[in-house]
Design an enzyme around this catalytic site. Sequence first.
Site, PDB file in Angstrom:
ATOM      1  N   SER A  45     -83.090  31.220  84.766  1.00 12.38           N
ATOM      2  CA  SER A  45     -83.432  30.158  83.736  1.00 12.38           C
ATOM      3  C   SER A  45     -81.993  29.938  82.787  1.00 12.38           C
ATOM      4  CB  SER A  45     -84.755  30.945  83.254  1.00 12.38           C
ATOM      5  OG  SER A  45     -85.046  29.861  82.067  1.00 12.38           O
ATOM      6  N   ASN A  75     -91.680  28.631  84.997  1.00 14.84           N
ATOM      7  CA  ASN A  75     -92.213  27.654  85.274  1.00 14.84           C
ATOM      8  C   ASN A  75     -93.194  26.888  84.565  1.00 14.84           C
ATOM      9  OD1 ASN A  75     -89.321  28.164  85.693  1.00 14.84           O
ATOM     10  ND2 ASN A  75     -89.210  26.432  87.324  1.00 14.84           N
ATOM     11  N   GLU A 122     -93.938  26.973  81.296  1.00 17.93           N
ATOM     12  CA  GLU A 122     -92.872  25.782  80.236  1.00 17.93           C
ATOM     13  C   GLU A 122     -93.609  24.320  80.672  1.00 17.93           C
ATOM     14  OE1 GLU A 122     -88.580  24.017  81.895  1.00 17.93           O
ATOM     15  OE2 GLU A 122     -89.325  26.029  82.158  1.00 17.93           O
TER      16      GLU A 122
END
Length: 488
Positions: free
Chosen positions: A136, A194, A197
């Site tokens: 990431s 994610n 995120e």
Amino acid sequence: MSDFAPAPASADIGVYGLGVMGANLARNLARHGHSVAVFNRTLARTERLISRHGSEGDFVPSARLEDFVASLRRPRVAIIMVQAGAGTEAAINQLRELLEPGDIIVDAGNTFYKDTQRREASLREQGIHFVGTGVSGGEEGALEGPAIMPGGTAESYERLGPMLESISAQVDGEPCCTHVGPDGAGHFVKMVHNGIEYADMQLIAEAYALLRDVAGLSVAEIAEVFGSWRHGELESYLIDVTAEVLARVDPATGEPFVDVVLDAAGQKGTGAWTTQTALELGVAVPAIAEATFARAVSSSTALRAAVRAADLDPGTTAVAVEDRDAFVESVRLALYGSKIAAYAQGFDEIATASADNGWEIDLGAMARIWRDGCIIRARFLDDIMTAYAQDPSLVSLLTAPALSAALQSALPAWREVVATAARSGVAAPAFASSLAYVDQLRAPRLPAALIQGQRDFFGSHTYHRVDDPEGVYHVLWAQAGRPEEKWD
């Protein structure tokens, strides 16, 4: 054909796939003193990397895959950085024909963890280690120092780990990289990263909408608000990004940049994977799910146009905000509370999957390696790391003392913000669902008892009694008197 000559087995590690991410990862490795073999199916990319950046370190370029593999010292380590799906599958199959037992293939792309488990099991039969690795930080992180989440065997990490740790982001001398666990653990953690995120970005977007559409702040004023939040408990990379995006003025029109961008958010699947997997595991991740659904709604152009044309709820009017500064502070508190809830959901999903798969993931270590290099890096990850250090068996982040106290402070303002959003007709699904998540968990009793009664009525699905939680009961609803019976 290039004049790259076959090289002896001297390279420490290889990178197969030299798009922007792969090239930057190779450069990062070379800059840190590792001899890096490089190969790309399209030779021009290999040539471009060497011509532009060959002076940055020891690169060993190859025009043929066979030469690439031959240039790696044993046990060989080859990182795949190609398009996920069919491209990754093809690269793995090509490499496995050339590698030997003890060698290591690293998939550093965004891959669904079950595909990683399948590939790991297949390659294990051949004696080859397969390491699904989350990376990431985007293009910049790949070059300057990403957060890295490798799975695979402990044996493979002994060979691979020191190299990955050397190129990862560093916080207080600690690498933002650690061995996550066996088979698909690394890619699972990256998937949930994610998903968090997605939630974080949606929550920030809802805060922006509330400040603009309820409080009436201009885009420039909102940019200043987010700029001020950079230095408090909301300090994070995404808050930094938001302040920068909102401060930009479109040079062509002179309008705020955010106003010339089409309001349709894209997605590449990891949010959906996180949500789907949570459903399979029986874990609630409403903030992540709502963030994923919000992107889908934003891209449903025809549907949105049709509903707008129906002029639903024409009487909705904005709620007057008498004290804008107080409302801005309430939104800040609501954002922080929602953020805590979203991270708690993600860590709960990791913990559940870890238990189900026998991965033994160190949750505190996940917070540690997310403190820099990755998209969700944030100050309050220190609080999460501390919470798991104090209690490794913590049931939920919501019960950690520091985070629980923060939630207590945020809840009154959070409730008011969600209510104001509803009265104003401003959609805030992630704020609302995160608040509902907290309220469900703190409720002494939920209406699920009624649902279970309904299920027993129409489907004979049975139920447990509060005075006999181990017993299985069913009401004979069709019989006179509707007697209850206990099932063995």
